[in-house]
Scaffold this motif. Structure first.
Motif, PDB file in Angstrom:
ATOM      1  N   TYR A   1      -3.333   7.405  19.516  1.00 28.48           N
ATOM      2  CA  TYR A   1      -3.169   7.085  18.095  1.00 28.48           C
ATOM      3  C   TYR A   1      -4.207   6.100  17.565  1.00 28.48           C
ATOM      4  CZ  TYR A   1      -1.006   2.537  19.073  1.00 28.48           C
ATOM      5  OH  TYR A   1      -0.775   1.246  19.461  1.00 28.48           O
ATOM      6  N   ASP A   2      -4.723   5.232  18.437  1.00 27.19           N
ATOM      7  CA  ASP A   2      -5.691   4.234  17.964  1.00 27.19           C
ATOM      8  C   ASP A   2      -6.964   4.871  17.422  1.00 27.19           C
ATOM      9  OD1 ASP A   2      -6.186   4.998  20.619  1.00 27.19           O
ATOM     10  OD2 ASP A   2      -7.198   3.117  21.081  1.00 27.19           O
ATOM     11  N   GLN A   3      -7.208   6.122  17.738  1.00 26.92           N
ATOM     12  CA  GLN A   3      -8.365   6.843  17.201  1.00 26.92           C
ATOM     13  C   GLN A   3      -8.110   7.367  15.788  1.00 26.92           C
ATOM     14  OE1 GLN A   3      -9.623   9.904  19.914  1.00 26.92           O
ATOM     15  NE2 GLN A   3      -9.445   8.547  21.679  1.00 26.92           N
ATOM     16  N   PHE A   4      -6.862   7.319  15.359  1.00 21.00           N
ATOM     17  CA  PHE A   4      -6.482   7.915  14.076  1.00 21.00           C
ATOM     18  C   PHE A   4      -5.886   6.914  13.083  1.00 21.00           C
ATOM     19  CE2 PHE A   4      -5.984  11.137  17.417  1.00 21.00           C
ATOM     20  CZ  PHE A   4      -6.942  12.054  16.997  1.00 21.00           C
ATOM     21  N   VAL A   5      -5.710   5.677  13.512  1.00 15.57           N
ATOM     22  CA  VAL A   5      -5.121   4.654  12.646  1.00 15.57           C
ATOM     23  C   VAL A   5      -6.238   3.755  12.117  1.00 15.57           C
ATOM     24  CG1 VAL A   5      -3.578   2.655  12.552  1.00 15.57           C
ATOM     25  CG2 VAL A   5      -2.893   4.703  13.814  1.00 15.57           C
ATOM     26  N   TYR A   6      -6.262   3.573  10.807  1.00 14.75           N
ATOM     27  CA  TYR A   6      -7.309   2.787  10.152  1.00 14.75           C
ATOM     28  C   TYR A   6      -6.690   1.704   9.274  1.00 14.75           C
ATOM     29  CZ  TYR A   6     -10.260   6.611  11.646  1.00 14.75           C
ATOM     30  OH  TYR A   6     -10.919   7.532  12.410  1.00 14.75           O
ATOM     31  N   PRO A   7      -7.262   0.506   9.338  1.00 17.46           N
ATOM     32  CA  PRO A   7      -6.773  -0.562   8.473  1.00 17.46           C
ATOM     33  C   PRO A   7      -7.397  -0.471   7.081  1.00 17.46           C
ATOM     34  CG  PRO A   7      -8.505  -1.398   9.859  1.00 17.46           C
ATOM     35  CD  PRO A   7      -8.295   0.037  10.245  1.00 17.46           C
ATOM     36  N   TYR A   8      -6.685  -1.002   6.128  1.00 20.88           N
ATOM     37  CA  TYR A   8      -7.230  -1.223   4.794  1.00 20.88           C
ATOM     38  C   TYR A   8      -6.497  -2.425   4.215  1.00 20.88           C
ATOM     39  CZ  TYR A   8      -3.123   1.148   2.765  1.00 20.88           C
ATOM     40  OH  TYR A   8      -1.857   1.509   2.399  1.00 20.88           O
ATOM     41  N   PHE A   9      -6.959  -2.905   3.087  1.00 15.41           N
ATOM     42  CA  PHE A   9      -6.415  -4.122   2.500  1.00 15.41           C
ATOM     43  C   PHE A   9      -6.050  -3.901   1.053  1.00 15.41           C
ATOM     44  CE2 PHE A   9      -9.372  -5.109   5.850  1.00 15.41           C
ATOM     45  CZ  PHE A   9      -8.670  -6.010   6.633  1.00 15.41           C
ATOM     46  N   ILE A  10      -5.083  -4.697   0.614  1.00 17.17           N
ATOM     47  CA  ILE A  10      -4.724  -4.762  -0.799  1.00 17.17           C
ATOM     48  C   ILE A  10      -4.630  -6.242  -1.168  1.00 17.17           C
ATOM     49  CG2 ILE A  10      -3.521  -2.540  -0.825  1.00 17.17           C
ATOM     50  CD1 ILE A  10      -0.855  -4.143  -0.714  1.00 17.17           C
ATOM     51  N   PRO A  11      -4.802  -6.570  -2.449  1.00 17.27           N
ATOM     52  CA  PRO A  11      -4.639  -7.967  -2.851  1.00 17.27           C
ATOM     53  C   PRO A  11      -3.207  -8.424  -2.599  1.00 17.27           C
ATOM     54  CG  PRO A  11      -5.776  -6.717  -4.555  1.00 17.27           C
ATOM     55  CD  PRO A  11      -5.259  -5.724  -3.551  1.00 17.27           C
ATOM     56  N   SER A  12      -3.073  -9.644  -2.124  1.00 13.82           N
ATOM     57  CA  SER A  12      -1.748 -10.206  -1.858  1.00 13.82           C
ATOM     58  C   SER A  12      -1.107 -10.700  -3.151  1.00 13.82           C
ATOM     59  CB  SER A  12      -1.866 -11.355  -0.863  1.00 13.82           C
ATOM     60  OG  SER A  12      -2.420 -12.485  -1.506  1.00 13.82           O
ATOM     61  N   ARG A  13       0.119 -11.116  -3.032  1.00 20.70           N
ATOM     62  CA  ARG A  13       0.820 -11.692  -4.187  1.00 20.70           C
ATOM     63  C   ARG A  13       0.173 -12.990  -4.643  1.00 20.70           C
ATOM     64  NH1 ARG A  13       7.196 -10.436  -3.202  1.00 20.70           N
ATOM     65  NH2 ARG A  13       6.840  -8.264  -2.710  1.00 20.70           N
ATOM     66  N   GLU A  14      -0.484 -13.684  -3.718  1.00 13.24           N
ATOM     67  CA  GLU A  14      -1.181 -14.936  -4.092  1.00 13.24           C
ATOM     68  C   GLU A  14      -2.218 -14.666  -5.170  1.00 13.24           C
ATOM     69  OE1 GLU A  14      -0.593 -18.110  -3.149  1.00 13.24           O
ATOM     70  OE2 GLU A  14       1.104 -17.365  -2.028  1.00 13.24           O
ATOM     71  N   ILE A  15      -2.925 -13.552  -5.062  1.00 12.08           N
ATOM     72  CA  ILE A  15      -3.930 -13.196  -6.069  1.00 12.08           C
ATOM     73  C   ILE A  15      -3.230 -12.723  -7.345  1.00 12.08           C
ATOM     74  CG2 ILE A  15      -5.647 -11.457  -6.707  1.00 12.08           C
ATOM     75  CD1 ILE A  15      -6.861 -11.706  -4.043  1.00 12.08           C
ATOM     76  N   GLU A  16      -2.222 -11.899  -7.183  1.00  7.44           N
ATOM     77  CA  GLU A  16      -1.507 -11.388  -8.352  1.00  7.44           C
ATOM     78  C   GLU A  16      -0.924 -12.513  -9.187  1.00  7.44           C
ATOM     79  OE1 GLU A  16       1.342  -8.546  -6.972  1.00  7.44           O
ATOM     80  OE2 GLU A  16      -0.191  -7.291  -6.062  1.00  7.44           O
ATOM     81  N   ASN A  17      -0.522 -13.587  -8.539  1.00  9.95           N
ATOM     82  CA  ASN A  17       0.065 -14.723  -9.249  1.00  9.95           C
ATOM     83  C   ASN A  17      -0.988 -15.681  -9.810  1.00  9.95           C
ATOM     84  OD1 ASN A  17       2.598 -13.746  -8.593  1.00  9.95           O
ATOM     85  ND2 ASN A  17       2.742 -14.949  -6.731  1.00  9.95           N
ATOM     86  N   GLY A  18      -2.236 -15.496  -9.390  1.00 10.41           N
ATOM     87  CA  GLY A  18      -3.301 -16.437  -9.768  1.00 10.41           C
ATOM     88  C   GLY A  18      -3.936 -16.190 -11.089  1.00 10.41           C
TER      89      GLY A  18
END
Length: 130
Positions: free
Chosen positions: A113-130
């Protein structure tokens, strides 16, 4: 968290000039585009920051997802052929602790599975609240 606070913390914490520049660039981008960002990959981050050094990209994302500023939330997706399936935290925890990833749709174990799982990011609530 406000942009100015985040920039100040980063400037205090990070002494390496190149790494600090990349972090500041990404932080400004995150705050300026927080409503539009839904899926930020390492490739996107490299484009935004102009950094092509994987070790720097890894360190800055770890820092921005860490407790000190917590501007990013890390997510994972399973990509097999043309299928892209978001993975929840429970699925990833199970995979990491047991070594088996159960495909959310089929219920079957994904071999290597490690060949098929990819990370990505989204803005956290800290940014949304800023």
């Amino acid at each position: 968290m406000k942009l100015e606070n985040a920039l100040s913390i980063i400037t205090d914490d990070i002494r390496d000039a190149e790494e600090q520049e990349v972090l500041l660039c990404l932080t400004k981008y995150l705050f300026a585009n927080k409503k539009e960002i839904k899926h930020l990959t390492y490739s996107n981050i490299a484009q935004v920051t102009g950094s092509k050094q994987p070790e720097i990209l890894l360190r800055i994302t770890q820092y921005l997802a860490g407790e000190r500023v917590k501007l990013l939330d890390m997510k994972f997706e399973l990509i097999i052929d043309e299928d892209i399936i978001p993975l929840d935290e429970e699925t990833m925890y199970h995979a990491e602790t047991t070594g088996d990833l159960v495909h959310p749709d089929t219920g079957r174990t994904v071999e290597n599975y490690d060949q098929f799982v990819y990370p990505y990011f989204i803005p956290s609530r800290e940014i949304e609240n800023g």
